[in-house]
Design an enzyme around this catalytic site. Structure first.
Site, PDB file in Angstrom:
ATOM      1  N   ASP A   1       0.814  -1.209   0.000  1.00 19.60           N
ATOM      2  CA  ASP A   1       0.000   0.000   0.000  1.00 19.60           C
ATOM      3  C   ASP A   1       0.850   1.261   0.000  1.00 19.60           C
ATOM      4  O   ASP A   1       0.666   2.155  -0.826  1.00 19.60           O
ATOM      5  CB  ASP A   1      -0.937  -0.021   1.216  1.00 19.60           C
ATOM      6  CG  ASP A   1      -1.659   1.293   1.404  1.00 19.60           C
ATOM      7  OD1 ASP A   1      -2.731   1.469   0.798  1.00 19.60           O
ATOM      8  OD2 ASP A   1      -1.151   2.158   2.146  1.00 19.60           O
TER       9      ASP A   1
ATOM     10  N   ALA B   1      -4.470   2.781  -0.902  1.00 12.75           N
ATOM     11  CA  ALA B   1      -4.213   1.996  -2.115  1.00 12.75           C
ATOM     12  C   ALA B   1      -4.836   0.613  -2.006  1.00 12.75           C
ATOM     13  O   ALA B   1      -5.441   0.115  -2.960  1.00 12.75           O
ATOM     14  CB  ALA B   1      -2.708   1.889  -2.362  1.00 12.75           C
ATOM     15  N   ASP B   2      -4.691  -0.036  -0.859  1.00 12.95           N
ATOM     16  CA  ASP B   2      -5.295  -1.349  -0.661  1.00 12.95           C
ATOM     17  C   ASP B   2      -6.816  -1.271  -0.683  1.00 12.95           C
ATOM     18  O   ASP B   2      -7.487  -2.056  -1.362  1.00 12.95           O
ATOM     19  CB  ASP B   2      -4.845  -1.938   0.677  1.00 12.95           C
ATOM     20  CG  ASP B   2      -3.552  -2.720   0.566  1.00 12.95           C
ATOM     21  OD1 ASP B   2      -3.234  -3.199  -0.527  1.00 12.95           O
ATOM     22  OD2 ASP B   2      -2.862  -2.859   1.589  1.00 12.95           O
ATOM     23  N   ILE B   3      -7.367  -0.353   0.100  1.00 19.20           N
ATOM     24  CA  ILE B   3      -8.827  -0.238   0.172  1.00 19.20           C
ATOM     25  C   ILE B   3      -9.401   0.177  -1.179  1.00 19.20           C
ATOM     26  O   ILE B   3     -10.429  -0.340  -1.630  1.00 19.20           O
ATOM     27  CB  ILE B   3      -9.234   0.740   1.280  1.00 19.20           C
ATOM     28  CG1 ILE B   3      -8.824   0.183   2.654  1.00 19.20           C
ATOM     29  CG2 ILE B   3     -10.734   1.021   1.250  1.00 19.20           C
ATOM     30  CD1 ILE B   3      -8.980   1.157   3.794  1.00 19.20           C
TER      31      ILE B   3
END
Length: 411
Positions: free
Chosen positions: A155, A183-185
């Site tokens: 992320d 970034a992950d979410i």
């Protein structure tokens, strides 16, 4: 605070089938991006089977403190409404079990480094040849193509390389990442959108397809108007703290006892703000008469506003400005935000029972569907909680299930 039963009036009567009832999802992902996507699908009614290894399971089971009971709070946050199985994918018998599940699945989600799923015999080509209707979502740091495709994806690295960190923080200060894994979410949200689109396309074509989702792509897409400004001017954007690059005042302003977020998004709202502050002449000042004027002269305007705001505390100004229709809010802490009357009324905190963690609170779903509401039905699984149940559904006999356990192929 809401509980799982009865369903909220905001979410309809609860008599209709869930939006994704009958959709089977095989979740080969771990950590955050994939689990976020599959949790949304599970909240919408899909039957999600989460596959974890036989040793430690999802990495986030160990990401603590904090823990609740024996479970890491991180893992508990993104794995509700799923059934959990524990499989050694490096064994032939373990892989055969997962292949059987993929043959019956509508969706597979994985976030291995590109090439790993293929080496395990669980890549898109292999699974789609067996099940042509399969929607297969791959989430990675950089995507399945391009010169960086094989790099590991994290992320914070995607945030750094996307430009996101360069526009976050105070002017002149060091680059900063937001307080969440955007970034992950974000990749999980893009994956969910793509999966739903592919399922709809399958209704026409009869075939599934491969989704290639990357953390970096998702962050670049989130640049939206920031990238638009760069394309229009050629000027490289920088950080503005809590402020907006093209709207003024639209930032946290100092008051007599703290800060107040003020969003005067047009000239009419700025006039109201000036009136409430007792500074009506500001709105007529040619330096501040229009939003473009205020953007050009923000360095002169903000100190004048804060001088007036210093006369009272944030709560008092929030009351006065809200009455006048000027969008504003004190800066809430996380505990205050989750306990707000609006969050409670919208069922954004819900409770359920976990077999080892006890009574568990979790953030509710933001998806409010009138006829096919989301449900928080079950707690995140303990490692291997549903292995035998899912094996039996896949056609394994009790003797075969015992053999798989004895061989270490499942847990």
């Amino acid at each position: 605070m809401a509980s799982t039963e009865p369903p909220s009036p905001l979410s309809g009567s609860g008599t209709a089938p869930a939006a994704l009832a009958g959709i089977r999802v095989l979740d080969l992902s771990r950590i955050l991006s994939g689990p976020m996507a599959t949790m949304v699908l599970a909240d919408l009614g899909a039957d999600v089977v989460k596959v974890e290894d036989t040793k430690d399971g999802d990495d986030t089971r160990q990401w603590g403190p904090p823990f609740q009971g024996d479970e890491a709070a991180y893992f508990l946050a993104t794995n509700r409404n799923k059934r959990g199985i524990s499989v050694d994918l490096k064994t032939d018998r373990g892989r055969e079990f997962v292949l059987r599940l993929a043959d019956r699945a509508d969706v597979v989600v994985e976030n291995f480094r590109p090439g790993t799923a293929d080496r395990l015999g669980l890549g898109y080509r292999t699974l789609s040849a067996r099940n042509p209707r399969l929607v297969y979502a791959s989430i990675s740091g950089y995507g399945q193509t391009g010169p960086w495709a094989t790099r590991p994806g994290y992320d914070a690295i995607a945030q750094a390389q996307s430009g996101m960190m360069s526009i976050t923080g105070e002017p002149g200060g060091p680059p900063m990442r937001p307080g969440l894994a955007t970034a992950d979410i974000g990749a999980g949200m893009w994956a969910t959108i793509g999966i739903l689109a592919a399922l709809e396309a399958r209704r026409t074509t009869g075939r599934g397809q491969h989704l290639d989702i990357s953390l970096l792509d998702g962050q670049l897409a989130w640049l939206t108007y920031v990238a638009g400004g760069y394309f229009a001017t050629g000027d490289t954007p920088g950080p503005h703290g809590s402020a907006h690059p093209t709207i003024v005042p639209y930032q946290a302003l100092a008051t007599g006892d703290g800060f107040l977020m003020v969003a005067a998004g047009n000239d009419r709202l700025f006039q109201r703000l000036a009136d409430v502050l007792g500074s009506a002449p500001l709105a007529a000042d040619p330096r501040f008469a229009t939003n473009p004027d205020r953007v050009r002269n923000r360095e002169q305007l903000i100190p004048l506003l804060e001088a007036e705001l210093s006369r009272h505390g944030s709560s008092e100004w929030a009351r006065l400005l809200d009455t006048a229709g000027v969008p504003c809010a004190p800066i809430s802490t996380v505990d205050q935000a989750l306990a707000s009357p609006q969050a409670v009324a919208r069922d954004m905190v819900t409770e359920l029972d976990h077999p080892t963690a006890g009574r568990l609170r979790t953030v509710g779903s933001p998806l409010k569907l009138s006829d096919t509401p989301t449900r928080v039905r079950t707690a995140p699984p303990v490692l291997g909680q549903h292995t035998d149940e899912v094996l039996a559904e896949a056609g394994y006999s009790p003797a075969e299930i015992a053999e798989l356990h004895d061989a270490g192929a499942v847990r």
